[in-house]
Design an enzyme around this catalytic site. Structure first.
Site, PDB file in Angstrom:
ATOM      1  N   CYS A   2       0.823  -1.212   0.000  1.00 21.57           N
ATOM      2  CA  CYS A   2       0.000   0.000   0.000  1.00 21.57           C
ATOM      3  C   CYS A   2       0.861   1.268   0.000  1.00 21.57           C
ATOM      4  O   CYS A   2       2.010   1.252   0.423  1.00 21.57           O
ATOM      5  CB  CYS A   2      -0.858   0.027   1.248  1.00 21.57           C
ATOM      6  SG  CYS A   2      -1.844  -1.440   1.464  1.00 21.57           S
ATOM      7  N   ARG A  27       4.814   0.362  -6.322  1.00 21.50           N
ATOM      8  CA  ARG A  27       4.880  -0.475  -5.123  1.00 21.50           C
ATOM      9  C   ARG A  27       3.945  -1.675  -5.225  1.00 21.50           C
ATOM     10  O   ARG A  27       4.039  -2.597  -4.429  1.00 21.50           O
ATOM     11  CB  ARG A  27       4.490   0.357  -3.899  1.00 21.50           C
ATOM     12  CG  ARG A  27       5.481   1.453  -3.581  1.00 21.50           C
ATOM     13  CD  ARG A  27       4.921   2.381  -2.552  1.00 21.50           C
ATOM     14  NE  ARG A  27       4.687   1.719  -1.287  1.00 21.50           N
ATOM     15  CZ  ARG A  27       5.544   1.700  -0.264  1.00 21.50           C
ATOM     16  NH1 ARG A  27       6.682   2.339  -0.367  1.00 21.50           N
ATOM     17  NH2 ARG A  27       5.257   1.088   0.849  1.00 21.50           N
ATOM     18  N   TRP A  74      -3.027  -2.564  -1.488  1.00 22.72           N
ATOM     19  CA  TRP A  74      -2.621  -3.917  -1.881  1.00 22.72           C
ATOM     20  C   TRP A  74      -3.323  -4.823  -0.877  1.00 22.72           C
ATOM     21  O   TRP A  74      -2.964  -4.849   0.297  1.00 22.72           O
ATOM     22  CB  TRP A  74      -1.103  -4.022  -1.778  1.00 22.72           C
ATOM     23  CG  TRP A  74      -0.509  -5.282  -2.341  1.00 22.72           C
ATOM     24  CD1 TRP A  74      -0.228  -5.559  -3.648  1.00 22.72           C
ATOM     25  CD2 TRP A  74      -0.070  -6.432  -1.603  1.00 22.72           C
ATOM     26  NE1 TRP A  74       0.352  -6.797  -3.765  1.00 22.72           N
ATOM     27  CE2 TRP A  74       0.465  -7.362  -2.529  1.00 22.72           C
ATOM     28  CE3 TRP A  74      -0.072  -6.781  -0.251  1.00 22.72           C
ATOM     29  CZ2 TRP A  74       0.975  -8.590  -2.151  1.00 22.72           C
ATOM     30  CZ3 TRP A  74       0.450  -8.020   0.112  1.00 22.72           C
ATOM     31  CH2 TRP A  74       0.967  -8.903  -0.828  1.00 22.72           C
ATOM     32  N   ASN A 100      -1.597   1.983   6.065  1.00 20.20           N
ATOM     33  CA  ASN A 100      -0.729   0.884   5.611  1.00 20.20           C
ATOM     34  C   ASN A 100      -0.426   0.028   6.832  1.00 20.20           C
ATOM     35  O   ASN A 100      -0.198   0.567   7.914  1.00 20.20           O
ATOM     36  CB  ASN A 100       0.613   1.411   5.088  1.00 20.20           C
ATOM     37  CG  ASN A 100       0.481   2.101   3.745  1.00 20.20           C
ATOM     38  OD1 ASN A 100      -0.599   2.168   3.174  1.00 20.20           O
ATOM     39  ND2 ASN A 100       1.594   2.629   3.259  1.00 20.20           N
ATOM     40  N   GLY A 101      -0.353  -1.273   6.628  1.00 21.10           N
ATOM     41  CA  GLY A 101      -0.029  -2.156   7.750  1.00 21.10           C
ATOM     42  C   GLY A 101      -1.209  -3.058   8.070  1.00 21.10           C
ATOM     43  O   GLY A 101      -2.158  -3.176   7.276  1.00 21.10           O
ATOM     44  N   GLU A 479      19.362 -15.826  -9.100  1.00 20.03           N
ATOM     45  CA  GLU A 479      18.813 -14.493  -9.315  1.00 20.03           C
ATOM     46  C   GLU A 479      18.147 -14.388 -10.701  1.00 20.03           C
ATOM     47  O   GLU A 479      17.065 -13.825 -10.846  1.00 20.03           O
ATOM     48  CB  GLU A 479      19.921 -13.444  -9.144  1.00 20.03           C
ATOM     49  CG  GLU A 479      19.562 -12.028  -9.542  1.00 20.03           C
ATOM     50  CD  GLU A 479      18.341 -11.460  -8.817  1.00 20.03           C
ATOM     51  OE1 GLU A 479      17.848 -12.072  -7.859  1.00 20.03           O
ATOM     52  OE2 GLU A 479      17.848 -10.404  -9.252  1.00 20.03           O
ATOM     53  N   LYS A 483      14.228 -13.468 -11.545  1.00 20.13           N
ATOM     54  CA  LYS A 483      13.841 -12.371 -12.454  1.00 20.13           C
ATOM     55  C   LYS A 483      12.887 -12.885 -13.522  1.00 20.13           C
ATOM     56  O   LYS A 483      11.869 -12.275 -13.818  1.00 20.13           O
ATOM     57  CB  LYS A 483      15.061 -11.793 -13.173  1.00 20.13           C
ATOM     58  CG  LYS A 483      15.926 -10.750 -12.569  1.00 20.13           C
ATOM     59  CD  LYS A 483      15.360  -9.452 -12.165  1.00 20.13           C
ATOM     60  CE  LYS A 483      14.686  -9.531 -10.849  1.00 20.13           C
ATOM     61  NZ  LYS A 483      15.476  -9.261  -9.667  1.00 20.13           N
ATOM     62  N   GLU A 486       9.369 -13.676 -12.061  1.00 19.21           N
ATOM     63  CA  GLU A 486       8.523 -12.573 -11.603  1.00 19.21           C
ATOM     64  C   GLU A 486       8.018 -11.692 -12.726  1.00 19.21           C
ATOM     65  O   GLU A 486       6.904 -11.197 -12.646  1.00 19.21           O
ATOM     66  CB  GLU A 486       9.197 -11.752 -10.494  1.00 19.21           C
ATOM     67  CG  GLU A 486      10.452 -11.050 -10.864  1.00 19.21           C
ATOM     68  CD  GLU A 486      11.066 -10.297  -9.684  1.00 19.21           C
ATOM     69  OE1 GLU A 486      10.339  -9.788  -8.832  1.00 19.21           O
ATOM     70  OE2 GLU A 486      12.304 -10.213  -9.638  1.00 19.21           O
ATOM     71  N   HIS A 502      20.443 -35.437 -10.197  1.00 23.57           N
ATOM     72  CA  HIS A 502      19.993 -36.193  -9.021  1.00 23.57           C
ATOM     73  C   HIS A 502      18.477 -36.162  -8.885  1.00 23.57           C
ATOM     74  O   HIS A 502      17.950 -36.120  -7.776  1.00 23.57           O
ATOM     75  CB  HIS A 502      20.677 -35.656  -7.751  1.00 23.57           C
ATOM     76  CG  HIS A 502      22.155 -35.874  -7.768  1.00 23.57           C
ATOM     77  ND1 HIS A 502      22.737 -37.096  -7.543  1.00 23.57           N
ATOM     78  CD2 HIS A 502      23.172 -35.025  -8.047  1.00 23.57           C
ATOM     79  CE1 HIS A 502      24.048 -36.996  -7.667  1.00 23.57           C
ATOM     80  NE2 HIS A 502      24.334 -35.750  -7.977  1.00 23.57           N
ATOM     81  N   LYS A 601       6.535  -3.809  -4.427  1.00 22.08           N
ATOM     82  CA  LYS A 601       7.935  -3.391  -4.405  1.00 22.08           C
ATOM     83  C   LYS A 601       8.526  -3.503  -3.002  1.00 22.08           C
ATOM     84  O   LYS A 601       9.641  -3.942  -2.818  1.00 22.08           O
ATOM     85  CB  LYS A 601       8.040  -1.948  -4.918  1.00 22.08           C
ATOM     86  CG  LYS A 601       9.459  -1.404  -4.980  1.00 22.08           C
ATOM     87  CD  LYS A 601      10.280  -2.161  -5.998  1.00 22.08           C
ATOM     88  CE  LYS A 601      11.730  -1.716  -6.056  1.00 22.08           C
ATOM     89  NZ  LYS A 601      12.563  -2.712  -6.729  1.00 22.08           N
TER      90      LYS A 601
HETATM   91  C1  F6R Z   1      12.846  -9.212  -6.784  1.00 26.25           C
HETATM   92  C2  F6R Z   1      12.730  -8.297  -5.676  1.00 26.25           C
HETATM   93  C3  F6R Z   1      12.483  -8.862  -4.318  1.00 26.25           C
HETATM   94  C4  F6R Z   1      13.222  -8.028  -3.272  1.00 26.25           C
HETATM   95  C5  F6R Z   1      12.844  -8.511  -1.861  1.00 26.25           C
HETATM   96  C6  F6R Z   1      13.597  -7.745  -0.794  1.00 26.25           C
HETATM   97  O1  F6R Z   1      13.134  -8.539  -7.975  1.00 26.25           O
HETATM   98  O2  F6R Z   1      12.807  -7.110  -5.842  1.00 26.25           O
HETATM   99  O3  F6R Z   1      12.851 -10.200  -4.252  1.00 26.25           O
HETATM  100  O4  F6R Z   1      14.598  -8.141  -3.483  1.00 26.25           O
HETATM  101  O5  F6R Z   1      11.474  -8.350  -1.658  1.00 26.25           O
HETATM  102  O6  F6R Z   1      13.343  -6.388  -0.874  1.00 26.25           O
HETATM  103  P1  F6R Z   1      14.301  -5.331  -0.207  1.00 26.25           P
HETATM  104  O7  F6R Z   1      15.601  -5.394  -0.917  1.00 26.25           O
HETATM  105  O8  F6R Z   1      13.616  -4.022  -0.383  1.00 26.25           O
HETATM  106  O9  F6R Z   1      14.437  -5.737   1.233  1.00 26.25           O
END
Ligand code: F6R
Length: 606
Positions: A2, A27, A74, A100-101, A479, A483, A486, A502, A601
């Site tokens: 949010c 976000r 959200w 928020n929360g 990683e 990517k 997502e 395995h 985000k």
């Molecule tokens: C993936 C991504 C998430 C963040 C994770 C941690 O692209 O962005 O996996 O890396 O939610 O977020 P932060 O770095 O803000 O603690």
């Protein structure tokens, strides 16, 4: 997650709040809304779906107003719908609240209020806040909100307006970020500074337990004991251009392309006259006391931590453990005052990481944050903080934050290695110039982006695939796979190349894409064998390797070449084409790249 925006000033309130909400779209949200005090009443307009829907529904409606609050939601409690969107009125419409929360005791509060005759119009936890304010209102809105928040359990950042107080915007925070933007004859609140950059760069970060009242020309902040407090005024260095697309079709592409620059800035912040300086974080005396390092983070930041572990072990010869933050607290980690625990978080607000940080502090460890956001909660909670220089990262999928985090890890490892005397001056200088030279090579890889589009054409119709690698390359595979999942919604899995046989190799069939990262020289022959194993079962091989590696080219169906570098640092280069591959695959599939479904985000719930 949010987002909150609030404004008090002279007119234009609707426009300012809507603009602020749009900058928070990244976000992740599913509905939005706005509340304004206009002509003596509070009007609330809210809609499920994109902010454009909200804009359409209020276009042409004349709401002259000097004060208002807005929200992007959200969903947590109650499905995304018009009625569950924020702001939430109280029953008599005297109050509106954005939040928020999560209010953990909302069911009890709701029962109590229903018992008193209150009628609720949403399924949210938030609505108890506006109803409680109506119920407990004593003529003084600040005092009332102070009393109300004492009854709330859980986490909140809230913005409150009351129709009888058109000159007062109230806000409060507990375990959820909130900043106050200081303007000239106007003031703002927001859950994230990027919403304010257009209007002001001077902010106060509220601390847990703070409540504040904003008027046109003043801001007063009180702590949980009702004492007036002054929070340090911070000036945000980020520019508005950094938070806008500047002609790129998506933020994700812009942020991938920004990497040479932000890695350079991160490097230059810590390296002067060919010497790395982290003396603000660790001195020789302090490093002598440390016998173990933990790195704790989530998602992409965790993957950066895995590279950090690799760098610490290889360069500084230190024992390092890496853990995902949501598991760390429950794994009874062996930490004490001789442990340094490094928390990596782009946003500096991730709840799991924050909770792990608090746990490490109770065990007396030295805590260090690596974060991108000045003044964020994690930066304030940790004993020491190292800022990356990524600038605002708007795309949900993290790219430039990751490469600046690994820049920090390599520099920090070299610094510690030198302090501990485990690395010679010569090697130190050699590695330092290797890292410096990486910047130019990252640019070279980016310049090759057209080739990646062709590979994305192949991938876009696939439903599953694998990323494999050995050693450092395996960490990149993790990683790269995240990517791809997502942003393209293609199910991929990352495997240590030697582990596939395995069991999981059973899934390889004709045409299954297997993306191989193979840069580690001592492991190349073994990687070639692993490629052959999957190729023999029909896999389509896409390899990322050094430009001079003819053996790899021969066994691959498609080859992405990297400029030569010491393989200790190849992660800086190999991740770039894989970020681009996810990006192009996603955009070819017509996905909203910057806002993939179900994601947020900044993840501020555990
Ligand atoms: C993936 C991504 C998430 C963040 C994770 C941690 O692209 O962005 O996996 O890396 O939610 O977020 P932060 O770095 O803000 O603690």
């Amino acid at each position: 997650m949010c987002g909150i925006v609030g404004y008090i000033g002279r007119g234009n309130t609707k426009k300012i709040i809507l603009q602020g909400l749009k900058t928070l779209e990244y976000r992740g949200y599913d509905s939005s809304g706005i509340a304004l005090i206009s002509k003596g009443n509070i009007v609330v307009e809210k809609k499920a779906g994109r902010i454009e829907k909200l804009e359409e529904s209020i276009a042409g409606k004349d709401y002259p107003s000097d004060i208002g609050i807005g929200h992007t939601r959200w969903a947590t409690h109650g499905v995304p719908s018009d009625k569950n969107s924020h702001p939430h009125y109280s029953m008599d419409k005297s109050v509106a609240v954005v939040h928020n929360g999560i209010i953990e005791n909302y069911q009890n509060l709701r029962k109590e209020l229903v018992g008193k005759g209150f009628i609720f119009s949403s399924d949210t936890d938030t609505e108890v806040i506006s109803q409680l304010i109506q119920d407990m209102y004593n003529g003084d809105i600040l005092d009332t909100v102070e009393k109300v928040i004492k009854r709330l359990e859980g986490s909140y950042a809230i913005g409150v307006i009351h129709k009888d107080h058109p000159n007062e915007l109230i806000c409060a925070r507990e375990h959820s970020p909130l900043v106050i933007g200081i303007g000239n004859g106007e003031n703002f609140i927001a859950s994230d500074v990027s919403a304010l950059l257009k209007y002001t760069k001077d902010v106060y970060y509220l601390e847990d337990g703070d409540i504040a009242t904003l008027k046109i020309g003043s801001v007063e902040i009180f702590d949980r004991d009702k004492k007036t407090v002054s929070r340090e005024k911070k000036h945000i260095e980020w520019s508005l251009e950094q938070a806008t697309k500047c002609g790129y079709p998506h933020f994700m592409l812009k942020e991938i392309f920004e990497q040479p620059q932000v890695i350079k800035e991160t490097f230059e912040k810590r390296v002067h006259n060919k010497k790395i300086d982290f003396s603000d974080i660790l001195t020789y005396e302090e490093i002598k006391n440390i016998n173990k390092i933990y790195i704790v983070a989530c998602g992409t930041a965790y993957h950066a931590g895995l590279q950090g572990q690799f760098a610490f072990q290889k360069i500084a010869k230190l024992e390092v453990f890496t853990d995902v933050a949501s598991e760390f607290r429950y794994s009874d980690p062996f930490i004490d005052e001789k442990t340094m625990v490094i928390f990596v978080s782009q946003s500096g607000e991730t709840s799991d990481t924050l909770a792990a940080l608090k746990e490490a502090k109770t065990k007396k460890a030295l805590t260090v944050a690596i974060t991108n956001v000045v003044g964020s909660t994690i930066s304030r909670e940790a004993h020491k903080v190292i800022y990356t220089m990524a600038g605002p990262e708007i795309a949900v999928a993290s790219t430039k934050a990751y490469t600046t985090q690994i820049t920090i890890f390599y520099l920090f490892s070299l610094y510690i290695g030198k302090l501990k005397g485990v690395i010679s001056d010569e090697k130190y200088q050699e590695y330092l110039s290797d890292i410096e030279n990486i910047l130019e090579k990252v640019q070279k890889v980016i310049n090759n982006h057209e080739k990646i589009k062709f590979i994305a054409e192949y991938l876009k119709d696939k439903t599953n695939g694998f990323f494999i690698g050995r050693g450092l390359d395996y960490k990149i595979a993790l990683e790269a796979s995240l990517k791809m999942k997502e942003v393209s919604y293609i199910h991929t899995e990352a495997f240590a190349s030697g582990e596939l046989k395995h069991g999981t190799i059973a899934l390889i069939e004709s045409g299954t894409p297997v993306i191989v990262i193979a840069t580690q020289k001592n492991l190349l022959d073994k990687s070639v064998s692993n490629i052959k194993e999957v190729k023999a079962r029909g896999a389509y091989i896409i390899t990322v390797g050094f430009e001079n590696d003819e053996n790899l080219k021969e066994v691959s169906d498609s080859f992405i070449s990297l400029p030569l570098c010491d393989d200790l640092f190849s992660g800086f280069l190999s991740i770039i084409p894989l970020q681009l591959l996810s990006y192009y695959t996603s955009s070819l599939k017509g996905i909203d790249v910057d806002k993939p479904r179900n994601l947020a985000k900044s993840v501020t719930v555990e």
